[in-house]
Design a protein around this motif. Structure first.
Motif, short mmCIF file in Angstrom:
data_model
loop_
_atom_site.label_atom_id
_atom_site.label_comp_id
_atom_site.label_asym_id
_atom_site.label_seq_id
_atom_site.Cartn_x
_atom_site.Cartn_y
_atom_site.Cartn_z
N GLY A 22 17.82 -24.67 23.51
CA GLY A 22 17.22 -23.71 24.77
C GLY A 22 16.61 -22.61 24.11
N ARG A 23 16.93 -22.07 23.04
CA ARG A 23 16.19 -20.89 22.42
C ARG A 23 14.42 -21.14 22.23
N PHE A 24 14.12 -22.16 22.19
CA PHE A 24 12.73 -22.50 22.20
C PHE A 24 12.00 -22.32 23.13
N GLY A 25 12.68 -22.19 24.31
CA GLY A 25 11.99 -21.75 25.65
C GLY A 25 11.51 -20.37 25.57
N ARG A 26 11.89 -19.53 24.73
CA ARG A 26 11.41 -18.16 24.55
C ARG A 26 10.55 -17.99 23.19
N SER A 27 9.90 -19.21 22.62
CA SER A 27 9.19 -19.11 21.39
C SER A 27 7.81 -18.91 21.82
N ARG A 28 7.28 -17.76 21.31
CA ARG A 28 5.76 -17.41 21.78
C ARG A 28 4.78 -18.47 21.22
N ALA A 29 5.12 -19.03 20.03
CA ALA A 29 4.11 -20.10 19.53
C ALA A 29 4.00 -21.24 20.56
N ILE A 30 5.29 -21.90 20.94
CA ILE A 30 5.11 -22.86 21.85
C ILE A 30 4.60 -22.51 23.33
N LEU A 31 5.02 -21.40 23.57
CA LEU A 31 4.40 -20.82 24.89
C LEU A 31 3.05 -20.82 24.93
N ALA A 32 2.46 -20.39 23.60
CA ALA A 32 0.87 -20.20 23.50
C ALA A 32 0.24 -21.54 23.61
#
Length: 280
Positions: free
Chosen positions: A110-120
């Protein structure tokens, strides 16, 4: 303190949150779409995001690192063997997994929901109209939540104003009482669940699904490009996991490490999940 001061603060706070929420919602709904160039091929992470958003991107990055020999999985324990990331997504993967052997990795996904790289990656696809823009949708969601929660102290201030006005005697208390009722109705109207439904799910759009199907139609089979030189068999194994959502072959043990374990029907029987080896 005069009772009308409390009403001014309550109305001002609600109005400010409502304006910010409506502005964020308007940006999300009315933002222009920049069509994707027809000769611009999807990257591995973009295909993963179109398939299942940030969770699939993280899974694919971990699978690619395993196939590249930079991470290993055994008995549901993930271990990073090469901590040097090749891109921003891998940097976030290493940050979440950690350098120590990690059991219970499924609790960290669930922490990957805060990943800036994935959000980009999601924002880039959202700009092209292929997914509901995750960055703008989250801004609208934050604005909605802020508007909902600000009503609690604002209503409390309105009721306090009613009490202060009632202490003055007469029917003065009817003024703050009516104002509080109007405030409650206005706040509920501004935070209507019907409006919230526009951004509640950041799903792939029809254009995104069509673009993904066209991508697979052009590439049969699709051999994804990764940061490591994979064998054709490993590349096809990775591509199958991206498309169908389950990993097989060498990546078979990865599903047990990343997916939540099946819990027994009886709550009296604990999950057979011993302590980690440096993870959670």
């Amino acid at each position: 303190m005069p009772w009308w001061v409390l009403l001014v603060v309550a109305y001002g706070s609600t109005a400010l949150c409502a304006v910010r929420y409506r502005r964020a919602l308007r940006v999300f709904l009315d933002a222009p779409v920049r069509p994707r160039p027809p000769d611009d091929e999807f990257t591995l992470y973009e295909v993963a995001f179109l398939s299942l958003y940030e969770k699939r991107v993280a899974q694919v990055a971990i699978a690619a690192m395993i196939l590249g020999g930079r991470m290993k999985v055994r008995d549901k324990v993930l271990t990073v063997t090469d901590p040097v990331p090749r891109d921003a997504v891998e940097a976030d993967v290493i940050k979440v997994i950690g350098l120590s052997p990690s059991r219970r990795t499924w609790r960290r996904m669930g922490r990957f929901g805060r990943s800036r790289a994935i959000l980009a990656i999601g924002n880039r696809l959202g700009d092209q109209g292929l997914v509901r823009h995750p960055g703008r949708s989250r801004a609208a969601e934050r604005g909605h939540n802020r508007l909902v929660w600000i009503q609690v102290p604002c209503i409390a201030m309105g009721l306090t104003a009613v009490g202060l006005a009632g202490a003055e005697g007469g029917r003065t208390f009817l003024i703050p009482l009516a104002a509080t009722a109007v405030l409650l109705a206005a706040g509920w109207k501004a935070a209507s669940p019907k409006v919230r439904g526009h951004y509640w799910f950041c799903s792939t759009t029809e254009e995104g699904r069509a673009a993904l199907e066209a991508h697979y139609a052009r590439h049969q089979p699709w051999i994804p490009r990764t940061n490591d030189r994979l064998s054709p068999q490993d590349a096809e194994l990775l591509a199958a996991g991206v498309r169908w959502g389950s990993f097989g072959g060498r990546l078979g043990p990865l599903s047990g490490a990343l997916n939540w374990p099946d819990r027994p029907h009886s709550t009296a029987t604990p999950v057979n999940d011993p302590p980690g080896l440096g993870g959670l």
